[in-house]
Design a protein around this motif. Sequence first.
Motif, PDB file in Angstrom:
ATOM      1  N   ASN A 153      42.051  80.790  30.450  1.00  0.00           N
ATOM      2  CA  ASN A 153      43.171  81.120  31.328  1.00  0.00           C
ATOM      3  C   ASN A 153      43.685  79.870  32.025  1.00  0.00           C
ATOM      4  O   ASN A 153      44.894  79.645  32.135  1.00  0.00           O
ATOM      5  N   ILE A 154      42.767  79.036  32.496  1.00  0.00           N
ATOM      6  CA  ILE A 154      43.178  77.822  33.206  1.00  0.00           C
ATOM      7  C   ILE A 154      43.813  76.818  32.243  1.00  0.00           C
ATOM      8  O   ILE A 154      44.833  76.204  32.557  1.00  0.00           O
ATOM      9  N   ALA A 155      43.258  76.681  31.043  1.00  0.00           N
ATOM     10  CA  ALA A 155      43.862  75.782  30.049  1.00  0.00           C
ATOM     11  C   ALA A 155      45.277  76.251  29.710  1.00  0.00           C
ATOM     12  O   ALA A 155      46.212  75.448  29.662  1.00  0.00           O
ATOM     13  N   LEU A 156      45.442  77.564  29.507  1.00  0.00           N
ATOM     14  CA  LEU A 156      46.754  78.117  29.157  1.00  0.00           C
ATOM     15  C   LEU A 156      47.784  77.797  30.236  1.00  0.00           C
ATOM     16  O   LEU A 156      48.876  77.297  29.964  1.00  0.00           O
ATOM     17  N   LYS A 157      47.425  78.072  31.478  1.00  0.00           N
ATOM     18  CA  LYS A 157      48.380  77.875  32.566  1.00  0.00           C
ATOM     19  C   LYS A 157      48.608  76.381  32.842  1.00  0.00           C
ATOM     20  O   LYS A 157      49.700  75.989  33.257  1.00  0.00           O
ATOM     21  N   THR A 158      47.580  75.550  32.610  1.00  0.00           N
ATOM     22  CA  THR A 158      47.756  74.098  32.773  1.00  0.00           C
ATOM     23  C   THR A 158      48.737  73.570  31.723  1.00  0.00           C
ATOM     24  O   THR A 158      49.621  72.773  32.035  1.00  0.00           O
ATOM     25  N   GLU A 167      51.075  75.295  30.123  1.00  0.00           N
ATOM     26  CA  GLU A 167      52.420  75.797  30.448  1.00  0.00           C
ATOM     27  C   GLU A 167      53.032  74.999  31.599  1.00  0.00           C
ATOM     28  O   GLU A 167      54.207  74.642  31.571  1.00  0.00           O
ATOM     29  N   GLY A 168      52.209  74.741  32.633  1.00  0.00           N
ATOM     30  CA  GLY A 168      52.703  74.005  33.801  1.00  0.00           C
ATOM     31  C   GLY A 168      53.099  72.583  33.449  1.00  0.00           C
ATOM     32  O   GLY A 168      54.106  72.069  33.953  1.00  0.00           O
ATOM     33  N   THR A 169      52.325  71.952  32.566  1.00  0.00           N
ATOM     34  CA  THR A 169      52.634  70.585  32.151  1.00  0.00           C
ATOM     35  C   THR A 169      53.931  70.554  31.346  1.00  0.00           C
ATOM     36  O   THR A 169      54.788  69.692  31.562  1.00  0.00           O
ATOM     37  N   LEU A 187      56.824  70.987  33.712  1.00  0.00           N
ATOM     38  CA  LEU A 187      57.050  69.758  34.492  1.00  0.00           C
ATOM     39  C   LEU A 187      57.835  68.739  33.668  1.00  0.00           C
ATOM     40  O   LEU A 187      58.831  68.175  34.127  1.00  0.00           O
ATOM     41  N   GLU A 225      46.290  78.361  40.648  1.00  0.00           N
ATOM     42  CA  GLU A 225      46.135  78.579  39.209  1.00  0.00           C
ATOM     43  C   GLU A 225      46.436  77.302  38.431  1.00  0.00           C
ATOM     44  O   GLU A 225      46.935  76.325  38.994  1.00  0.00           O
ATOM     45  N   GLY A 226      46.160  77.323  37.141  1.00  0.00           N
ATOM     46  CA  GLY A 226      46.373  76.145  36.293  1.00  0.00           C
ATOM     47  C   GLY A 226      47.780  75.565  36.419  1.00  0.00           C
ATOM     48  O   GLY A 226      47.965  74.351  36.398  1.00  0.00           O
ATOM     49  N   GLY A 227      48.768  76.453  36.556  1.00  0.00           N
ATOM     50  CA  GLY A 227      50.150  75.992  36.672  1.00  0.00           C
ATOM     51  C   GLY A 227      50.425  75.195  37.938  1.00  0.00           C
ATOM     52  O   GLY A 227      51.421  74.463  38.021  1.00  0.00           O
ATOM     53  N   ILE A 243      48.436  72.825  39.076  1.00  0.00           N
ATOM     54  CA  ILE A 243      47.837  71.473  38.994  1.00  0.00           C
ATOM     55  C   ILE A 243      48.924  70.399  39.039  1.00  0.00           C
ATOM     56  O   ILE A 243      48.808  69.450  39.798  1.00  0.00           O
ATOM     57  N   PRO A 244      50.006  70.532  38.254  1.00  0.00           N
ATOM     58  CA  PRO A 244      51.088  69.554  38.389  1.00  0.00           C
ATOM     59  C   PRO A 244      52.149  69.987  39.411  1.00  0.00           C
ATOM     60  O   PRO A 244      53.214  69.391  39.471  1.00  0.00           O
TER      61      PRO A 244
END
Lengths: 372, 372
Positions: A250-255, A257-259, A262, B230-232, B234-235
């Motif tokens: 879950n954290i990898a997925l959202k990281t 997506e967030g990256t 950005l 959440e992961g999103g 982080i950035p």
Amino acid sequence: MSNGNITPVKGEGRIVISVDAMGGDRGPAAVVAGLVQSAEKNPDIGFILHGDEAELRGLIGKRKVLADRCELRHAPRVVTMHDKPSQIMRHGEGTSMWSCIESVKKGEATVAVSCGNTGALMAVSMIRLRKLPGVNRPAIACLWPSRNPGGFNVMLDVGADIKADAGDFLQYATMGASYARNGLNLDRPRVGLLNVGTEDHKGSAELKLANDLIAAHAAAGGYEYVGFIEGGDIPGNRCDVIVTDGFTGNIALKTGEGTAKLISDFLREAFGANVLSKMAAVLALGSLKRLQKRIDPRRVNGGVFLGLNGTVVKSHGSADATGVSAAIKLAFQLAQSGFNDRLAARVASAGRAGQDAPRDDSAPSNSGNGIK
Amino acid sequence: MSNGNITPVKGEGRIVISVDAMGGDRGPAAVVAGLVQSAEKNPDIGFILHGDEAELRGLIGKRKVLADRCELRHAPRVVTMHDKPSQIMRHGEGTSMWSCIESVKKGEATVAVSCGNTGALMAVSMIRLRKLPGVNRPAIACLWPSRNPGGFNVMLDVGADIKADAGDFLQYATMGASYARNGLNLDRPRVGLLNVGTEDHKGSAELKLANDLIAAHAAAGGYEYVGFIEGGDIPGNRCDVIVTDGFTGNIALKTGEGTAKLISDFLREAFGANVLSKMAAVLALGSLKRLQKRIDPRRVNGGVFLGLNGTVVKSHGSADATGVSAAIKLAFQLAQSGFNDRLAARVASAGRAGQDAPRDDSAPSNSGNGIK
């Protein structure tokens, strides 16, 4: 509540998808707009739509393409993003989510789609559809843009359960490989186990045990095992299926997506920076649109619940019409391929293999039993 | 091995950094090229360089800017990426990594920099520098490109240890906030705890306990606590410091890097797609270069080990000259600010506060004790 004696709107060879209209961040209007997009592209699809009947009738009445292809089921209650899964599991009857899953349980629809609360959706799916024989923890699998020829990798679990033991990791490998065979048309998917390094001594004792188990069952599961992989391999081409626990996934997925979000915002700023870059943006419009399409998270919208007696597609809570339509397209493809029966057969087969002596890896893999 | 009676090459007000020349993927030539970049930009920096003396003398001899600013320490052995940390901890004497840390222990240099095996570097740092009083698990903190005004967030732990309990999470919050105050010049950093959702009922029992602990110690730690993220995020700009365990943090870090690399490769392809897009690339060159600089992982190269009696900067194993130079710049900044003494004071202060009754959050925070 669902009304059992209405005949589903099924044309000749039409596949019916059960859709939860409520519970997404953008409300039922975005969901109905998604149905319209899908219905316009695909004549072989029909819907059962669950939610507030009066509101939905208003939204659907304006859409000619949905006439005779979308049946309503009134559900007076809505599961919110703040409801606890345990409460919904006990007191969820009367919600659009419950009603949506019920249509799959009754066989009126082949696959369910919802933009609602993930935890609650998994809880309702577990209690109504029940786990497949031999499955301990169901998982949510997502598609991830990658360097592989097909353009996507599968990752699971991305949030069904925050824990997983070695036996669960093995089942994720089997189920993920089955999804990759049927959803990505890969004959013998390559499976990797997510860790903080690729050397055998890295990671927890549970991961080391899982590493051995997944390797030993490669032939029975119809996959190739590449061993431990790292976060950088998730969008890479070392493997097709990434196995991890639901917390990390879950954290990898959202990281990821967030990256991506950005960088795409930075890119927009870069192209608006001055006259030259604005001209450049106009010239590059076609290429940039193709790029955007390639990394647009809405296009890969739809986590699939694996390991239940029925297929459930979880759409992003913030999905717009394009996102909902992508989730429905995925649901249609899985329904059409008879995916859930194939997955069940594979899990049963892997379970039997697990009771045997370790297999000879030189034997022909992914054959003999005829399961895809 | 290090030779104790050589006087460090210290000019007036010069800060000496201890550098491990070996063990990186690109060998000592890339490290020396990085020293050259740093030396050219910064007249106040000096180096002690550890590795094979004959090889290093050949590399340094050609570089005028390093004359009188770089002292060599012969170390006959090299720690490889495949060496186990436990072995290096017992038998690491004679390696360039061990010698590099030894210079900090002896006070010849203020900060150590190495591109070598992370686990081994942490093991050697732990055994030679020892943990700060009151610290249970040291952590590795990294900088992450973000939407915040300063352009970066701090995340820790990204790989010192795969486990962390609630007390460790609290120390990570305290240490990460101290790093953000000194490294990012934030008066009262906002701390978030990484989880699979922002609601209080999400995550493991350990995370729920940590959530309470970190909230209760916000005043003593000189930070503001924003709760679960959440992961999103982080950035994002919800917080400045992301607290997580080393397993999750390592995977999030590598997933973010892998995603950024994937998109930048796709972008390059998009601009090479046809004549129009190639012209566009020329026009947008300036803006694209600024964008590339903004998201270039080499520019944020350098994980910092927190919680030891001395500061150690871990550079990426694959760092080129630009990456090595970025790690050295970070080491210089931390040395110049007296960061490690400030961190030690803050940990000691938080430890004392932890023995008190819960503090009144309405009291003025981050004041009184004069610790930055």
